[in-house]
Design an enzyme around this catalytic site. Structure first.
Site, short mmCIF file in Angstrom:
data_model
loop_
_atom_site.label_atom_id
_atom_site.label_comp_id
_atom_site.label_asym_id
_atom_site.label_seq_id
_atom_site.Cartn_x
_atom_site.Cartn_y
_atom_site.Cartn_z
N ARG A 236 -1.53 -6.79 12.24
CA ARG A 236 -2.58 -6.14 13.01
C ARG A 236 -3.24 -7.13 13.98
O ARG A 236 -3.61 -6.77 15.09
CB ARG A 236 -3.61 -5.52 12.06
CG ARG A 236 -4.18 -4.24 12.58
CD ARG A 236 -5.22 -3.65 11.67
NE ARG A 236 -4.68 -2.62 10.79
CZ ARG A 236 -5.45 -1.83 10.02
NH1 ARG A 236 -6.77 -1.97 10.03
NH2 ARG A 236 -4.89 -0.93 9.25
N ARG B 279 0.85 -1.19 0.00
CA ARG B 279 0.00 0.00 0.00
C ARG B 279 0.88 1.23 0.00
O ARG B 279 1.70 1.41 0.92
CB ARG B 279 -0.88 0.02 1.26
CG ARG B 279 -1.78 -1.19 1.44
CD ARG B 279 -3.05 -1.09 0.63
NE ARG B 279 -3.72 -2.39 0.51
CZ ARG B 279 -4.66 -2.84 1.32
NH1 ARG B 279 -5.08 -2.08 2.33
NH2 ARG B 279 -5.23 -4.02 1.14
N GLU C 277 -10.70 -2.02 13.63
CA GLU C 277 -11.04 -2.86 12.48
C GLU C 277 -9.87 -3.77 12.16
O GLU C 277 -8.73 -3.33 12.11
CB GLU C 277 -11.35 -1.96 11.28
CG GLU C 277 -11.89 -2.70 10.09
CD GLU C 277 -10.93 -2.69 8.94
OE1 GLU C 277 -10.55 -1.61 8.48
OE2 GLU C 277 -10.54 -3.79 8.49
N ARG D 158 -1.29 2.07 12.95
CA ARG D 158 -1.78 0.78 12.46
C ARG D 158 -1.70 0.58 10.95
O ARG D 158 -2.31 -0.33 10.42
CB ARG D 158 -3.21 0.54 12.95
CG ARG D 158 -4.20 1.55 12.43
CD ARG D 158 -5.50 1.50 13.23
NE ARG D 158 -6.61 2.01 12.45
CZ ARG D 158 -7.67 1.28 12.12
NH1 ARG D 158 -7.79 0.05 12.51
NH2 ARG D 158 -8.63 1.82 11.41
N HIS D 159 -0.94 1.41 10.26
CA HIS D 159 -0.76 1.25 8.82
C HIS D 159 0.69 0.99 8.47
O HIS D 159 1.60 1.60 9.02
CB HIS D 159 -1.25 2.49 8.07
CG HIS D 159 -2.73 2.63 8.04
ND1 HIS D 159 -3.41 3.37 8.98
CD2 HIS D 159 -3.66 2.11 7.20
CE1 HIS D 159 -4.71 3.29 8.71
NE2 HIS D 159 -4.90 2.54 7.64
N GLU E 174 -0.12 4.29 0.31
CA GLU E 174 -0.73 5.45 1.00
C GLU E 174 0.25 6.09 1.99
O GLU E 174 1.05 5.41 2.63
CB GLU E 174 -1.97 5.02 1.80
CG GLU E 174 -3.23 4.87 0.98
CD GLU E 174 -3.57 3.42 0.76
OE1 GLU E 174 -2.78 2.56 1.20
OE2 GLU E 174 -4.61 3.14 0.14
N SER F 63 -12.01 -7.09 6.81
CA SER F 63 -13.03 -6.54 5.96
C SER F 63 -13.42 -7.64 4.99
O SER F 63 -12.54 -8.27 4.40
CB SER F 63 -12.46 -5.33 5.24
OG SER F 63 -13.48 -4.46 4.91
#
Lengths: 537, 537
Positions: free
Chosen positions: A511, A309, A460, A317-318, A311, A463
């Site tokens: 996570r 990712r 979360e 948490r990323h 981002e 998903s």
């Protein structure tokens, strides 16, 4: 225990042959000594004490076949430090580990030997080993790798600084690899709990606090703490349980490619690269390929593999690269089958970790205290609307057809914990507007979708959803979401040759472990984390 | 078996309530009919035969909750096609699968239903199901996904074209997903063996041969053949056995990052990318990080994960992305411990595959005939020098301090098979000149190294070695190999804080499966292969 003449074999009188051998040995010793001096030229030159000289020394790769070390340990299985218990008092053991710490009291040197997070006190007495050996051991730098032979003994008083409650009376010690003297961090410091640091401040002797960047810059050192040793064992066991459960349910483990043509179907930030003249990117999820595997009649598949990712998310948490736990399955009757699977899979994992990693959980707790995750045998399932209702009743303002932000998720987690006594639950029937275009709308109300999120301690973690398997509906939904259908034709075309109803979910391994142990940062559970600023080591 | 009024529940007389229900049902039927016509507008309009109309139809995602399909199959577990055997003759079963083929004989339609590579003959008789349903089934395109209900029966004569020896007398059939009529390849063609193609040519009715690129361009279709279904189950089981063995030996499964700063330490062709302004590349092996894990006191680690190679190798056995099976371990006494592990691990895998995948091996053999791998319980170990000697004696010209080329490896494989009756063996003590700079030289002769390769059917499958754990020796060897030490400082620095002796090996999952099944191309054992020209699907 002292063996002044280990080189003279089996106590027989010195024959001619033995005398010859002895001469050769002396020659070798001199060679070894020279080599040792070269290898440790920074340390002070030590007076040689001939009668003990084969009991210690450096074992450089070149001298790894050197006679004394071989003779001393060959045929003797190395014992794990964690196996050193009172039951084996009196045994002679051969150990390998690192010099964690040492302290000289009168003419006795106490060396703490550490191996994979376990520690034992080793006693080196000048009277037993001679001055030269004591000096040799004394000047070994922390973190150096050593092997030693010694007797398992009972300490004079109970030990508090080591994991093991016996001590070792050392007779021989060899250094296999010397560490630099100046360490960027001391493992002792890196292993300290926040409570201990605070206590040290109160006591007026503030202990060093190792900052996160220092840890991560020197990860091979940082990984040596008991908590880190334990965390990556727990991580491994999460995977073992994940696989064990899925394989027992007829799932097949697959590997999908990480190199993708063009830019990714999702449109969000991807890492781009040149693939032999073609534009390419790194897969930000195995979504497309795991669905193709289902179209390829594989029925139930899962993958454990890297996900990329790009981002710019600087949060606790990323990560830019993490280990995805991905599942995709045919739906037989209803999408709730996916939720049934998740609802059974994760409690299975949690239970197995408790059963199989009690020591490891204890090691993590000693540095990062946490309470065990509260979860129900039958996983709680609430609809998104029910979740919204709970938040509203608690006075929160939330959009009934929007997404929950991190704060609302946290808040809902608290409310659920109070009402249902669980920190693990599912929220399903999310509004279609907040899910990807390929999510199957609900049969009865297309404002909602056959989708769900799963939460651990209010965050979360998973998903999932049923995917649209009908190419026409998929095109329609893409257009409604403002996506240029041409850019995702590969994806849509995958469903044109017959596709069974299917769905799945994805979670991140790091996570899961972070939330299981209630850690405050995902970088703690990634072996070599990658974030927008970190690409090394 | 015909149920003319399935919608009238449990045979009770029609009450007012039932009458009302019936009316609603009729309305729904009309709606379903309309929908079906829309969905299959390309197919010819069918005459509706009211009394059977709930027994068949399209189940579009929107009508997935439609009453007739639900009522027909709900609560009835779907039976796997592979479970259809004589023992359950007379049972009514509910099946899901694809329309593999159909053939109309008089007023009987024979549909071959295929599920995950298994096939069963389904009989649709006009006399039983009515004309409309027969027509509905007749016009279903190949590869469409259907569900049916029928009676397990004995065929009039033994079946040769299907994997199952019973047939199904169909009473109901629903289509869940229609395939396009024009398929880029027919699964029947893709599943044909070379022998069958040759026979068809001899018989004057040449069958279609599906070329490799056509297969790979349409991989989700190609994956549906029995051989491919089996190959990826075998691949999954290779991993299961690999993990099972290593976990039982105290190894820890880890995940190392695939995104690396700068260009890779090896210097060979890597995929480069921009990482938020920093130059980065994709890891061409987990070498550095698995060694760092050892320096981080993890002792014995393994990884199963993607490995990226940008080489322009257009061979039958190279891919640009493959699944690496990597192992790294502390050495206790001697590097032969690594060879001991490999020598036990792979025979374990081979044995488990034979035990656990007999059906799958049979499915592969039917399309790609091969003999089972010959291997010894105690893995044969030859030195490189011995291998050279065998080649010389056979009249081959080989450089005693150079590497073996692919041809020499093949030749040696033949010689070893003749002499030792094994197709799995190790060659060790490779010349230092042909191994990476970080390979530990032999203690007695630095022209040779503590390294090995492993061969299956004459092809290299594993490469392993003891690594140099001493930073000074590492620098020296790098310089001797003409490497600028500055460019690999991260790697060398990893060993400056104490490193135990260690080594390991790497293999490629796709190559293991390819050689196990004696396949001629590695693209057959990669789910979605990536080679210098292929980046899709």
């Amino acid at each position: 225990m002292v063996e002044p003449e280990v080189l003279e074999e089996s106590g027989e009188k010195m024959s001619k042959k033995a005398a010859k051998k002895r001469a050769a040995t002396l020659k070798k010793r001199l060679y070894r000594k020279k080599e040792r001096e070269e290898a440790t030229s920074s340390s002070s030159s030590l007076p040689e004490d001939e009668s003990f000289s084969s009991n210690y020394g450096d074992v450089t790769p070149k001298s790894a076949a050197g006679r004394s070390w071989r003779e001393a340990v060959e045929g003797k299985e190395l014992t794990d430090v964690s196996y050193l218990v009172e039951e084996i008092l009196g045994s002679e053991v051969s150990l390998r580990g690192r010099v964690h710490n040492h302290r000289l009291v009168a003419k006795i040197l106490f060396v703490i030997l550490r191996e994979s997070g376990f520690t034992v006190q080793c006693v080196v007495e000048e009277a037993r080993v001679g001055t030269s050996m004591l000096n040799f051991v004394k000047q070994l730098s922390h973190e150096s790798v050593v092997e030693l032979i010694g007797l398992v003994s009972l300490p004079k008083k109970p030990l508090t600084a080591t994991s093991q409650q016996v001590e070792i009376h050392v007779t021989k010690m060899y250094c296999l690899s010397r560490s630099l003297l100046n360490l960027p961090l001391a493992v002792v410091d890196a292993a300290r709990s926040e409570a201990d640091i605070e206590k040290s401040v109160k006591d007026g002797k503030p202990a060093a606090r190792v900052l996160q960047d220092t840890r991560l810059n020197n990860r091979p050192l940082d990984l040596r703490t008991p908590a880190n040793q334990a965390l990556f064992r727990i991580q491994c066991h999460v995977q073992i349980a994940f696989r064990e459960f899925l394989l027992s349910k007829g799932f097949l483990e697959i590997h999908t490619p990480k190199l993708m043509a063009g830019s990714s179907e999702g449109g969000s930030a991807v890492f781009r690269l040149d693939y032999k003249g073609q534009p390419a990117c790194l897969a930000q999820s195995p979504q497309l390929h795991k669905q193709m595997a289902i179209c390829g009649d594989m029925r139930r598949v899962f993958e454990v593999g890297p996900v990329f990712r790009a981002e710019d998310s600087f949060t606790h948490r990323h990560l830019c690269e993490f280990v995805g736990l991905d599942v995709e399955m045919e739906i037989r009757m209803h999408y709730s089958e996916i939720m049934d699977l998740v609802g059974d899979l994760f409690p299975f994992i949690f239970t197995k970790i408790e059963e199989r990693c009690p020591k490891e959980l204890e090691s993590v707790r000693r540095q990062y205290p946490f309470h065990s995750l509260k979860f129900l045998p039958q996983t709680l399932r609430l609809t998104f609307a029910e979740g919204i209702q709970m938040l509203k009743e608690a006075g929160e303002e939330v959009d009934p057809l929007g997404d929950l932000n991190t704060e609302s998720e946290k808040k809902l987690g608290q409310l659920v914990l109070e009402k249902y006594k669980t920190e693990f639950y599912m929220l399903h029937r999310y509004p279609s507007a907040v899910r990807p275009f390929y999510t199957m709308p609900c049969e009865d109300d297309s404002n909602y979708s056959n989708s769900f999120d799963v939460f651990i301690r209010g965050e979360e973690i998973i998903s999932g959803a049923q995917r649209i398997h009908d190419p026409e509906l998929l095109e329609k939904r893409a257009r409604e979401c403002g996506i240029d259908v041409k850019t995702i034709s590969t994806y849509i075309d995958a469903f044109r040759y017959g596709a069974p109803p299917h769905g799945g979910f994805g979670a991140g391994l790091e996570r899961v472990v972070m939330l299981l142990c209630a850690l405050n940062n995902i970088r703690k559970t990634s072996l070599f984390p990658r974030d927008p600023k970190r690409l090394a080591p």
